[in-house]
Design an enzyme around this catalytic site. Sequence first.
Site, PDB file in Angstrom:
ATOM      1  N   CYS A   7      55.464 137.606  30.636  1.00 21.07           N
ATOM      2  CA  CYS A   7      55.690 138.946  30.077  1.00 21.07           C
ATOM      3  C   CYS A   7      57.153 139.044  29.671  1.00 21.07           C
ATOM      4  O   CYS A   7      57.849 138.022  29.595  1.00 21.07           O
ATOM      5  CB  CYS A   7      55.274 140.051  31.057  1.00 21.07           C
ATOM      6  SG  CYS A   7      56.240 140.128  32.578  1.00 21.07           S
ATOM      7  N   ASN A  10      59.289 139.786  33.595  1.00 17.98           N
ATOM      8  CA  ASN A  10      58.818 139.068  34.793  1.00 17.98           C
ATOM      9  C   ASN A  10      59.026 139.893  36.069  1.00 17.98           C
ATOM     10  O   ASN A  10      59.282 139.353  37.141  1.00 17.98           O
ATOM     11  CB  ASN A  10      59.489 137.680  34.930  1.00 17.98           C
ATOM     12  CG  ASN A  10      58.821 136.747  35.943  1.00 17.98           C
ATOM     13  OD1 ASN A  10      59.476 135.906  36.537  1.00 17.98           O
ATOM     14  ND2 ASN A  10      57.543 136.895  36.161  1.00 17.98           N
ATOM     15  N   CYS A  12      57.030 143.232  36.194  1.00 24.97           N
ATOM     16  CA  CYS A  12      55.877 144.143  36.290  1.00 24.97           C
ATOM     17  C   CYS A  12      54.545 143.422  36.114  1.00 24.97           C
ATOM     18  O   CYS A  12      53.783 143.253  37.074  1.00 24.97           O
ATOM     19  CB  CYS A  12      55.983 145.266  35.259  1.00 24.97           C
ATOM     20  SG  CYS A  12      57.395 146.348  35.505  1.00 24.97           S
ATOM     21  N   ARG A  13      54.260 142.989  34.876  1.00 20.72           N
ATOM     22  CA  ARG A  13      52.920 142.468  34.579  1.00 20.72           C
ATOM     23  C   ARG A  13      52.686 141.038  35.039  1.00 20.72           C
ATOM     24  O   ARG A  13      51.693 140.746  35.721  1.00 20.72           O
ATOM     25  CB  ARG A  13      52.661 142.568  33.059  1.00 20.72           C
ATOM     26  CG  ARG A  13      52.524 143.981  32.553  1.00 20.72           C
ATOM     27  CD  ARG A  13      52.625 144.050  31.049  1.00 20.72           C
ATOM     28  NE  ARG A  13      53.979 143.717  30.577  1.00 20.72           N
ATOM     29  CZ  ARG A  13      54.344 143.618  29.318  1.00 20.72           C
ATOM     30  NH1 ARG A  13      53.442 143.809  28.371  1.00 20.72           N
ATOM     31  NH2 ARG A  13      55.593 143.327  28.991  1.00 20.72           N
ATOM     32  N   SER A  14      53.574 140.113  34.665  1.00 23.23           N
ATOM     33  CA  SER A  14      53.283 138.705  34.988  1.00 23.23           C
ATOM     34  C   SER A  14      53.341 138.400  36.496  1.00 23.23           C
ATOM     35  O   SER A  14      52.577 137.545  36.959  1.00 23.23           O
ATOM     36  CB  SER A  14      54.152 137.733  34.178  1.00 23.23           C
ATOM     37  OG  SER A  14      55.524 137.923  34.399  1.00 23.23           O
ATOM     38  N   ASP A 111      52.838 147.346  28.566  1.00 29.33           N
ATOM     39  CA  ASP A 111      53.976 147.367  29.466  1.00 29.33           C
ATOM     40  C   ASP A 111      53.981 148.682  30.258  1.00 29.33           C
ATOM     41  O   ASP A 111      54.099 149.750  29.663  1.00 29.33           O
ATOM     42  CB  ASP A 111      55.231 147.256  28.588  1.00 29.33           C
ATOM     43  CG  ASP A 111      56.483 147.186  29.400  1.00 29.33           C
ATOM     44  OD1 ASP A 111      56.398 147.288  30.637  1.00 29.33           O
ATOM     45  OD2 ASP A 111      57.543 147.026  28.793  1.00 29.33           O
TER      46      ASP A 111
HETATM   47  P1  4NP Z   1      57.332 143.407  32.336  1.00 30.32           P
HETATM   48  O1  4NP Z   1      57.885 144.894  32.181  1.00 30.32           O
HETATM   49  O2  4NP Z   1      57.608 142.725  31.019  1.00 30.32           O
HETATM   50  O3  4NP Z   1      55.880 143.611  32.588  1.00 30.32           O
HETATM   51  O4  4NP Z   1      58.071 142.782  33.499  1.00 30.32           O
HETATM   52  C1  4NP Z   1      59.203 145.205  31.824  1.00 30.32           C
HETATM   53  C2  4NP Z   1      60.196 145.158  32.753  1.00 30.32           C
HETATM   54  C3  4NP Z   1      61.477 145.521  32.415  1.00 30.32           C
HETATM   55  C4  4NP Z   1      61.756 145.930  31.119  1.00 30.32           C
HETATM   56  C5  4NP Z   1      60.753 145.951  30.177  1.00 30.32           C
HETATM   57  C6  4NP Z   1      59.466 145.583  30.531  1.00 30.32           C
HETATM   58  N1  4NP Z   1      63.071 146.335  30.776  1.00 30.32           N
HETATM   59  O5  4NP Z   1      63.234 146.898  29.682  1.00 30.32           O
HETATM   60  O6  4NP Z   1      63.996 146.114  31.562  1.00 30.32           O
END
Ligand code: 4NP
Length: 139
Positions: A7, A10, A12-14, A111
Amino acid sequence: MKICMVCLGNICRSPAAEGIFKKKFPHWIIDSAGTSAWHIGQPPDKRSIEVCQKHGVDISLQRARQITAKDGEKFDLLLAMDRQNIDDLYHIIDQKYHPKIHLIDHHEVNDPYYSASDGFEIMFQQLENATNRWKDTPV
Ligand code: 4NP
């Protein structure tokens, strides 16, 4: 089977995808990584840890890392959460490994970072559902 979940951050989702797939397929090697360097070394987002905990999946010990070109060689599959992840992977991973890159589900996993906490529950359910898509993958 060696799979790297991918993702953006790294956190939240992955990490949730890694935890869910590890529990479902204990004999597979599952890792996760982000396309960005933003959260390297950090534990998963508290809301991701909590939703996974609620469903009996412990992701609290994971630490974020950034995907590298070597991961293209190392893994059988690179499973991305959204189309932007796929686009970014196409730039990072050598072209000969591009057939290993897929969306984890038929639809993108949105996201949840800026969403209310129900976004994390929806994410968890979608990722758990996505295990069905990969369960018959030849090892
Ligand atoms: P992820 O979510 O890609 O599922 O880990 C996010 C985590 C942090 C951010 C964006 C998406 N950020 O903008 O910091």
